[in-house]
Design a protein around this motif. Structure first.
Motif, PDB file in Angstrom:
ATOM      1  N   GLN A   1     -51.218  -0.922  11.262  1.00  0.00           N
ATOM      2  CA  GLN A   1     -50.523  -2.280  11.158  1.00  0.00           C
ATOM      3  C   GLN A   1     -49.893  -2.746   9.962  1.00  0.00           C
ATOM      4  OE1 GLN A   1     -52.730  -5.559  12.882  1.00  0.00           O
ATOM      5  NE2 GLN A   1     -51.225  -6.904  12.742  1.00  0.00           N
ATOM      6  N   VAL A   2     -48.810  -3.062  10.022  1.00  0.00           N
ATOM      7  CA  VAL A   2     -48.133  -3.468   8.729  1.00  0.00           C
ATOM      8  C   VAL A   2     -47.746  -4.934   8.826  1.00  0.00           C
ATOM      9  CG1 VAL A   2     -46.336  -3.313   7.065  1.00  0.00           C
ATOM     10  CG2 VAL A   2     -47.277  -1.292   8.046  1.00  0.00           C
ATOM     11  N   ARG A   3     -48.285  -5.808   7.828  1.00  0.00           N
ATOM     12  CA  ARG A   3     -47.955  -7.189   7.886  1.00  0.00           C
ATOM     13  C   ARG A   3     -47.364  -7.735   6.773  1.00  0.00           C
ATOM     14  NH1 ARG A   3     -52.565 -11.377  10.019  1.00  0.00           N
ATOM     15  NH2 ARG A   3     -53.529 -10.937   7.821  1.00  0.00           N
TER      16      ARG A   3
ATOM     17  N   LEU B   1     -44.530 -18.075   7.349  1.00  0.00           N
ATOM     18  CA  LEU B   1     -44.117 -16.935   8.327  1.00  0.00           C
ATOM     19  C   LEU B   1     -44.917 -15.700   8.188  1.00  0.00           C
ATOM     20  CD1 LEU B   1     -40.319 -17.643   7.841  1.00  0.00           C
ATOM     21  CD2 LEU B   1     -41.792 -18.188   9.877  1.00  0.00           C
ATOM     22  N   VAL B   2     -44.989 -14.850   9.119  1.00  0.00           N
ATOM     23  CA  VAL B   2     -45.584 -13.388   9.005  1.00  0.00           C
ATOM     24  C   VAL B   2     -44.483 -12.551   9.859  1.00  0.00           C
ATOM     25  CG1 VAL B   2     -47.541 -12.125   9.865  1.00  0.00           C
ATOM     26  CG2 VAL B   2     -47.904 -14.556   8.888  1.00  0.00           C
ATOM     27  N   ALA B   3     -44.327 -11.351   9.196  1.00  0.00           N
ATOM     28  CA  ALA B   3     -43.750 -10.170   9.509  1.00  0.00           C
ATOM     29  C   ALA B   3     -44.559  -9.293   9.996  1.00  0.00           C
ATOM     30  CB  ALA B   3     -42.432  -9.888   8.863  1.00  0.00           C
ATOM     31  N   GLU B   4     -44.605  -8.748  11.315  1.00  0.00           N
ATOM     32  CA  GLU B   4     -45.611  -7.766  11.866  1.00  0.00           C
ATOM     33  C   GLU B   4     -44.797  -6.448  12.229  1.00  0.00           C
ATOM     34  OE1 GLU B   4     -49.843  -9.427  12.931  1.00  0.00           O
ATOM     35  OE2 GLU B   4     -48.256 -10.386  14.332  1.00  0.00           O
ATOM     36  N   TRP B   5     -45.661  -5.401  12.236  1.00  0.00           N
ATOM     37  CA  TRP B   5     -45.201  -4.219  12.664  1.00  0.00           C
ATOM     38  C   TRP B   5     -46.541  -3.269  12.947  1.00  0.00           C
ATOM     39  CZ3 TRP B   5     -40.674  -0.716  10.682  1.00  0.00           C
ATOM     40  CH2 TRP B   5     -40.265   0.455  11.315  1.00  0.00           C
ATOM     41  N   ARG B   6     -46.587  -3.276  14.255  1.00  0.00           N
ATOM     42  CA  ARG B   6     -47.851  -2.278  14.780  1.00  0.00           C
ATOM     43  C   ARG B   6     -47.181  -1.082  15.065  1.00  0.00           C
ATOM     44  NH1 ARG B   6     -53.111  -3.791  17.092  1.00  0.00           N
ATOM     45  NH2 ARG B   6     -54.063  -1.842  17.691  1.00  0.00           N
ATOM     46  N   ILE B   7     -47.927   0.078  14.537  1.00  0.00           N
ATOM     47  CA  ILE B   7     -47.490   1.664  15.065  1.00  0.00           C
ATOM     48  C   ILE B   7     -48.516   2.222  15.547  1.00  0.00           C
ATOM     49  CG2 ILE B   7     -46.249   3.578  13.973  1.00  0.00           C
ATOM     50  CD1 ILE B   7     -46.319   0.796  11.818  1.00  0.00           C
ATOM     51  N   GLN B   8     -48.494   2.979  16.433  1.00  0.00           N
ATOM     52  CA  GLN B   8     -49.342   3.713  16.839  1.00  0.00           C
ATOM     53  C   GLN B   8     -48.861   5.261  17.056  1.00  0.00           C
ATOM     54  OE1 GLN B   8     -51.379   2.956  20.945  1.00  0.00           O
ATOM     55  NE2 GLN B   8     -53.197   3.748  19.996  1.00  0.00           N
TER      56      GLN B   8
ATOM     57  N   GLU C   1     -49.647  -6.470   3.477  1.00  0.00           N
ATOM     58  CA  GLU C   1     -51.000  -5.896   3.966  1.00  0.00           C
ATOM     59  C   GLU C   1     -50.862  -4.907   4.963  1.00  0.00           C
ATOM     60  OE1 GLU C   1     -53.863  -9.658   4.216  1.00  0.00           O
ATOM     61  OE2 GLU C   1     -52.216  -9.964   5.560  1.00  0.00           O
ATOM     62  N   GLN C   2     -51.798  -3.892   4.948  1.00  0.00           N
ATOM     63  CA  GLN C   2     -51.688  -2.623   5.855  1.00  0.00           C
ATOM     64  C   GLN C   2     -53.148  -2.224   6.472  1.00  0.00           C
ATOM     65  OE1 GLN C   2     -49.093   0.583   4.997  1.00  0.00           O
ATOM     66  NE2 GLN C   2     -50.980   2.021   5.404  1.00  0.00           N
ATOM     67  N   TRP C   3     -53.306  -2.144   7.657  1.00  0.00           N
ATOM     68  CA  TRP C   3     -54.477  -1.791   8.044  1.00  0.00           C
ATOM     69  C   TRP C   3     -54.394  -0.509   9.042  1.00  0.00           C
ATOM     70  CZ3 TRP C   3     -52.887  -6.680   8.611  1.00  0.00           C
ATOM     71  CH2 TRP C   3     -53.795  -7.682   8.153  1.00  0.00           C
ATOM     72  N   GLU C   4     -55.243   0.563   8.852  1.00  0.00           N
ATOM     73  CA  GLU C   4     -55.299   1.838   9.290  1.00  0.00           C
ATOM     74  C   GLU C   4     -56.737   2.246   9.903  1.00  0.00           C
ATOM     75  OE1 GLU C   4     -54.139   4.872   6.698  1.00  0.00           O
ATOM     76  OE2 GLU C   4     -52.195   4.216   6.231  1.00  0.00           O
ATOM     77  N   VAL C   5     -56.472   2.760  11.219  1.00  0.00           N
ATOM     78  CA  VAL C   5     -57.753   3.098  11.855  1.00  0.00           C
ATOM     79  C   VAL C   5     -57.309   4.346  12.522  1.00  0.00           C
ATOM     80  CG1 VAL C   5     -59.118   2.487  13.652  1.00  0.00           C
ATOM     81  CG2 VAL C   5     -58.317   0.704  12.324  1.00  0.00           C
ATOM     82  N   THR C   6     -58.212   5.578  12.223  1.00  0.00           N
ATOM     83  CA  THR C   6     -58.087   6.757  12.736  1.00  0.00           C
ATOM     84  C   THR C   6     -58.954   6.878  14.073  1.00  0.00           C
ATOM     85  OG1 THR C   6     -57.657   7.664  10.588  1.00  0.00           O
ATOM     86  CG2 THR C   6     -58.190   9.138  12.322  1.00  0.00           C
TER      87      THR C   6
END
Length: 171
Positions: A76-78, A53-60, A95-100
């Motif tokens: 994006q936090v997963r 399973l994967v829980a995802e939260w994408r924030i802008q 896991e976490q991705w950040e793009v500026t």
């Protein structure tokens, strides 16, 4: 290292009095966390994600403007979860991705970042506004806390009598 390592990784054990549920019931309980009032989604993992399973939260986050350019953070936090029935534990990987995005034209990426492991992310944005009494006051315009996703997942796992094995570096 035992308990020290458990504290570092965020591993938690269920109350000894709780009877453990079968894996199918736990999976159903985690998927049942989805809803219109929940800011994240729990879904079945794709084969390339190497999880169940994967829980995802994408924030802008809201953009802010300077004299020269506009800037916005896309995050994006997963949490990937693997259910290990033999040990009655859920192994997780944060896991976490950040793009500026910065530029005068939309979507000109200038920096990106990837984190993996135990993470707790809190981000808040404030503005100064005039209050009803005429005084200036700080008002929160944006807020994000990754615990709003992780806590319901962990509580569901512990409530099902399973161990939450946090921050496993390899699923």
């Amino acid at each position: 290292m035992g308990r020290f390592w458990d504290k570092y990784t965020g591993t938690q054990y269920p109350d000894g009095r709780v009877a453990s549920l079968p894996a199918t019931h736990l999976r159903a309980a985690l998927l049942a966390l989805n809803g219109p009032d929940v800011p994240f989604v729990v879904r079945d993992a794709r084969p390339d994600e190497k999880a169940d399973l994967v829980a995802e939260w994408r924030i802008q986050e809201p953009a802010w403007q300077t004299f020269f350019a506009r800037s916005q953070l896309d995050r994006q936090v997963r949490i990937r979860m693997r259910l290990v029935s033999e040990k009655r534990e859920v192994r997780t990987l944060d896991e976490q991705w950040e793009v500026t995005w910065v530029g005068t034209t939309p979507k000109v990426a200038t920096s990106g970042k990837y984190n993996r492991g135990p993470t707790t992310t809190v981000s808040k944005r404030w503005t100064n506004e005039q209050g009803p009494d005429g005084r200036r006051q700080r008002v929160q315009t944006f807020g994000f806390d990754s615990r709003e996703m992780k806590d319901p997942l962990r509580n569901t796992v512990l409530g099902a009598g399973w161990t939450w094995r946090g921050a496993v570096f390899k699923l």
